[in-house]
Design an enzyme around this catalytic site. Structure first.
Site, PDB file in Angstrom:
ATOM      1  N   HIS A 222      -7.992  -3.574  -7.665  1.00 29.72           N
ATOM      2  CA  HIS A 222      -7.824  -2.854  -6.394  1.00 29.72           C
ATOM      3  C   HIS A 222      -9.174  -2.717  -5.695  1.00 29.72           C
ATOM      4  O   HIS A 222      -9.866  -1.705  -5.862  1.00 29.72           O
ATOM      5  CB  HIS A 222      -7.228  -1.465  -6.688  1.00 29.72           C
ATOM      6  CG  HIS A 222      -6.596  -0.800  -5.507  1.00 29.72           C
ATOM      7  ND1 HIS A 222      -5.396  -1.208  -4.976  1.00 29.72           N
ATOM      8  CD2 HIS A 222      -6.995   0.253  -4.748  1.00 29.72           C
ATOM      9  CE1 HIS A 222      -5.070  -0.426  -3.958  1.00 29.72           C
ATOM     10  NE2 HIS A 222      -6.040   0.461  -3.797  1.00 29.72           N
TER      11      HIS A 222
ATOM     12  N   TYR B  40     -16.628  13.989 -14.293  1.00 28.89           N
ATOM     13  CA  TYR B  40     -16.424  15.182 -15.119  1.00 28.89           C
ATOM     14  C   TYR B  40     -15.059  15.185 -15.815  1.00 28.89           C
ATOM     15  O   TYR B  40     -14.917  15.776 -16.877  1.00 28.89           O
ATOM     16  CB  TYR B  40     -16.546  16.453 -14.266  1.00 28.89           C
ATOM     17  CG  TYR B  40     -17.908  16.633 -13.652  1.00 28.89           C
ATOM     18  CD1 TYR B  40     -19.047  16.772 -14.443  1.00 28.89           C
ATOM     19  CD2 TYR B  40     -18.060  16.671 -12.268  1.00 28.89           C
ATOM     20  CE1 TYR B  40     -20.288  16.935 -13.870  1.00 28.89           C
ATOM     21  CE2 TYR B  40     -19.313  16.843 -11.695  1.00 28.89           C
ATOM     22  CZ  TYR B  40     -20.431  16.967 -12.499  1.00 28.89           C
ATOM     23  OH  TYR B  40     -21.665  17.140 -11.936  1.00 28.89           O
TER      24      TYR B  40
ATOM     25  N   ARG C 263       0.798  -1.225   0.000  1.00 26.71           N
ATOM     26  CA  ARG C 263       0.000   0.000   0.000  1.00 26.71           C
ATOM     27  C   ARG C 263       0.833   1.279   0.000  1.00 26.71           C
ATOM     28  O   ARG C 263       0.757   2.076  -0.916  1.00 26.71           O
ATOM     29  CB  ARG C 263      -0.953   0.021   1.203  1.00 26.71           C
ATOM     30  CG  ARG C 263      -1.858   1.250   1.207  1.00 26.71           C
ATOM     31  CD  ARG C 263      -2.771   1.286   2.404  1.00 26.71           C
ATOM     32  NE  ARG C 263      -3.711   0.173   2.414  1.00 26.71           N
ATOM     33  CZ  ARG C 263      -4.569  -0.074   3.391  1.00 26.71           C
ATOM     34  NH1 ARG C 263      -4.586   0.722   4.457  1.00 26.71           N
ATOM     35  NH2 ARG C 263      -5.398  -1.102   3.334  1.00 26.71           N
TER      36      ARG C 263
END
Length: 803
Positions: free
Chosen positions: A75, A119, A29
């Site tokens: 993931h 967006y 991680r």
């Protein structure tokens, strides 16, 4: 389903679970891999975009699509964590070379959040293609994803040293990493030098890699810190904003900031500077403006007229993020475990990775070239006996039978037979035969070249060097951060921090201190000072807020208090006790206070003790950066106290000092009798005291002065200074009171009266008596003076006050 209950110690369970969790977040991680410089989530994002064709040469694609692919395939975490990581890969103020190109709002250096993933649009950058290049050629190991439905790479081929180029930051359990970005061209040059000379020193590598190269530019100071970090993995540098001072039309100047330190939030920086202005912690700033636009970063700090712009800039460097410390902590995952690495181990790990990648790629290319060579040889052979081959195929039952017949009749392999039966008719032309022969020659050359690379380690290294040089030529860019060898010392002028203002400082016998504006002082009048009953004024001085007050105590200590830090209190109100500013002992009394503008050798401080010790120390020795605790002014023995402190010109040897004792002895001698000593010294003997005698007065004296003496019997006596003859130090002195056999006079207090003094106040434990100094006639040396009060009514006399 049967329950299985295990009885285990809590510490074993917690230790096991936390150990597994820690191992996961360390390896999977928070820390980057030393080979490709990527954390797992970053690697998965890049690979998901690559495998879905979202590459630099294609159109942009919605970020939500990529985030969905990453979560669904590789993931299984929250979408915000994946999107945040993806956005960071596109931010050119975080990465030296972005790995993701993004359309839309991807945040800002002001820490504004990016637009929602629905967006924005993104695709891989041109440089990130070099991280993924040849990944399909079995160059790296693949492992099953979280649900065993896909395969994902353990590491990317990484055709350039991404860990050093883009750096990394992260926090896991027990480990953290802070690796700064570097210039790609410099890193590749250093890698090439390391390939040529593995024994190269860090100092030699630093001729290529000058130091970090932050995407936000700035000035890096401290080459020793860089060298230490490159050798050990840990080091400290100073990163300073790039600034310049501009002159405006109206005669003012302004500080313009064009580059700020790496990972500093610009809006927070501007807010902090403006808070310093609003809180008046720095004097001279008119306004702070953020003038950043599409042309670049720009923050303007407009200043007042006639202020020292450099001094204000130094203050801002010291007290804001215009200058920050950057601490290297170069931890990366190497061989499956976290390691603190210098620059040589990093380059070495990267080089070993490249050797493996190129070797595996070459083996892949060789096996494919040999397989194609085998097919081409079969086709050439088939075309040379074309009629027989066609006859065999026409007489066969089906495709499988045709392949078997070709193998049996002409000794073709199964692969060659497959290629022959799949041959299209147009390939039978004479042109195609020539093309096959040319391809055969090319394959022969390619196979020879690939085998040479595998057999000759030097040739393999040449391939790595050649490809690194290609990337360097294509992606090199000029350095953004400037390197300075030394860390600049920041000197802050007091005038910057404190506005120059004349105020009145007062201090009482009991230790109440304050500063008051001239307006309040003039409106009230000197005699209307706020004071406690039975307390009296020790000193009233007109001072500047940029001065420093030295407050001396009975234990031979002094308090260093900046005048501007004194409480600003009205003249009629009680001040603040000094112990609330600097803590002192309960039995410690305030003796005297002086205000200093500059600590120089031109003045000295003289301290005298009750038991007859005296010392002189130069004023320059009293300067200190510590002001939160009392400091030593003189070493005072147990049972002794400081009774007087004087500030005198250090070089005026003719200046006289007089001492008066309780039993009426006086000794006067010049300043030249006192040697200069350090603050921690005890000093020298001031006067030779009789048994049970002690010093009451020690002060400087001039010929026009007089000395006013108060005795325990209520008598006052005034003596001309001219009666006190100059002598040597450490003598018994002369008698100033006539010794009586019955109830002799003893000196309770004595004060030197200067020409400007007019009145005196005699304080007892119950009353106070005021009078005119000139009403006390000048006595002869051996008289006991005149009785002014009846002590049976007045009370025990405590001290004299001169005004």
């Amino acid at each position: 389903m049967a329950e299985i209950i295990q009885s285990l110690p809590l510490e074993d369970v917690i230790g096991d679970r936390f150990g597994r969790y820690s191992k996961y977040i360390i390896q999977e991680r928070a820390l980057p891999d030393v080979r490709d410089g990527l954390k797992p989530v970053q690697r998965r994002i890049l690979y998901a975009m690559y495998s879905s064709g979202n590459t630099y040469d294609k159109n942009f694609r919605k970020s939500a699509k990529t985030v969905g692919d990453v979560i669904g395939q590789f993931h299984p975490h929250g979408d915000s964590s994946v999107y945040d990581a993806m956005v960071r890969l596109s931010q050119d103020w975080k990465l030296r070379h972005v790995l993701v190109e993004m359309h839309g709002n991807n945040g800002s250096i002001d820490n504004d959040p990016p637009a929602a993933m629905r967006y924005t649009e993104a695709k891989l950058s041109l440089l990130s293609a070099q991280l993924l290049r040849d990944i399909h050629k079995e160059t790296v190991d693949f492992v099953p994803n979280y649900d065993d439905t896909e395969m994902e790479p353990m590491v990317l081929p990484a055709r350039f040293p991404n860990l050093l180029v883009n750096g990394s930051t992260g926090i896991s359990a027990g480990y953290a990493t802070d690796i700064p970005p570097h210039n790609l061209s410099e890193v590749i040059t250093a890698t090439l030098k390391y390939i040529d000379n593995p024994d190269i020193t860090v100092k030699q590598l630093m001729k290529s890699i000058k130091g970090p190269d932050f995407p936000t530019g700035g000035i890096i100071q401290g080459i020793d810190g860089i060298k230490k970090a490159y050798e050990t993995g840990k080091g400290k540098i100073i990163v300073r904003s790039k600034t310049e001072i501009e002159t405006l039309r109206n005669g003012r100047s302004q500080i313009v900031v064009t580059e700020i330190p790496y990972e500093v939030n610009k809006s927070s920086l501007v807010k902090k500077i403006d808070e310093l202005r609003a809180d008046k912690k720095v004097d001279g700033i008119v306004e702070v403006r953020d003038e950043t636009d599409r042309s670049g970063l720009r923050v303007a700090v407009e200043l007042k007229k006639d202020v020292n712009a450099t001094a204000i800039l130094n203050y801002l460097f010291k007290n804001t993020d215009l200058q920050v410390a950057y601490n290297f902590n170069m931890v990366a995952i190497s061989e499956g475990r976290p390691k603190l690495m210098g620059i040589k181990p990093m380059i070495d790990s990267y080089l070993n990775h490249q050797i493996e990648v190129v070797t595996r790629r070459t083996q892949y290319d060789l096996s494919h070239a040999e397989a194609r060579m085998h097919i081409v040889e079969g086709l050439i052979k088939a075309l040379s006996i074309l009629d027989e081959v066609i006859a065999i195929i026409r007489n066969s039952k089906n495709k499988s039978d045709a392949k078997n017949n070709l193998v049996a009749e002409f000794d073709f392999t199964q692969e060659q037979a497959e290629a022959i039966v799949m041959l299209q008719l147009y390939r039978l032309t004479n042109t195609d035969i020539v093309a096959l022969q040319d391809e055969h020659k090319e394959l022969e050359a390619l196979i020879a070249k690939l085998k040479h690379i595998l057999d000759d380690h030097g040739a393999l290294l040449d391939v790595i060097k050649s490809e690194l040089n290609e990337i360097k030529a294509q992606f090199k860019s000029p350095r953004l951060s400037v390197i300075e060898a030394e860390i600049a010392e920041i000197k802050i002028d007091k005038e910057v921090i404190v506005p120059s203002e004349t105020v009145v400082m007062s201090l009482t016998q009991e230790g109440y201190i304050k500063r008051t504006s001239l307006r309040s002082f003039n409106a009230s009048g000197k005699d209307e000072i706020g004071i406690k009953d039975k307390d009296s004024v020790l000193t009233i001085q007109e001072v500047n807020t940029q001065d420093t007050a030295l407050v001396f105590t009975s234990k031979g200590r002094y308090l260093l208090i900046a005048v501007h830090k004194l409480p600003d209190i009205k003249w009629k109100d009680l001040g603040q006790h000094v112990s609330q500013i600097v803590p002192i002992d309960e039995d410690e009394k305030i003796i005297q206070a002086y205000v200093v503008s500059k600590f120089t050798d031109d003045e000295a401080i003289i301290t005298a003790t009750r038991n007859g010790m005296i010392k002189k120390s130069l004023l320059s020795g009293f300067k200190s950066s510590r002001s939160t605790k009392p400091l030593v002014a003189a070493k005072v023995k147990a049972g002794d106290d400081v009774v007087a402190v004087m500030k005198v010109p250090s070089k005026n040897d003719l200046q006289l000092i007089t001492l008066f004792t309780h039993k009426g002895m006086s000794l006067t001698y010049p300043l030249s009798e006192l040697p200069d000593t350090g603050l921690r010294a005890a000093g020298v003997k001031a006067i030779n005291l009789k048994d049970e005698d002690y010093v009451v007065l020690a002060d400087t004296i001039d010929s026009e002065d007089s000395i006013l003496i108060a005795t325990q019997r209520g008598a006052l006596k005034r003596i001309k200074a001219s009666l006190l003859q100059s002598a040597k130090r450490a003598q018994r002195g002369i008698t100033v009171l006539k010794e009586l056999k019955k109830n002799p006079h003893r000196v309770v207090d004595a004060k030197v009266c200067r020409p400007e003094h007019e009145r005196f106040t005699l304080h007892s434990d119950r009353h106070q008596f005021e009078g005119n100094i000139n009403d006390i006639h000048l006595s002869e040396q051996y008289t006991n003076g005149s009785f002014v009060v009846d002590v049976t009514q007045f009370g025990d006399i405590k001290h004299l006050e001169i005004q």
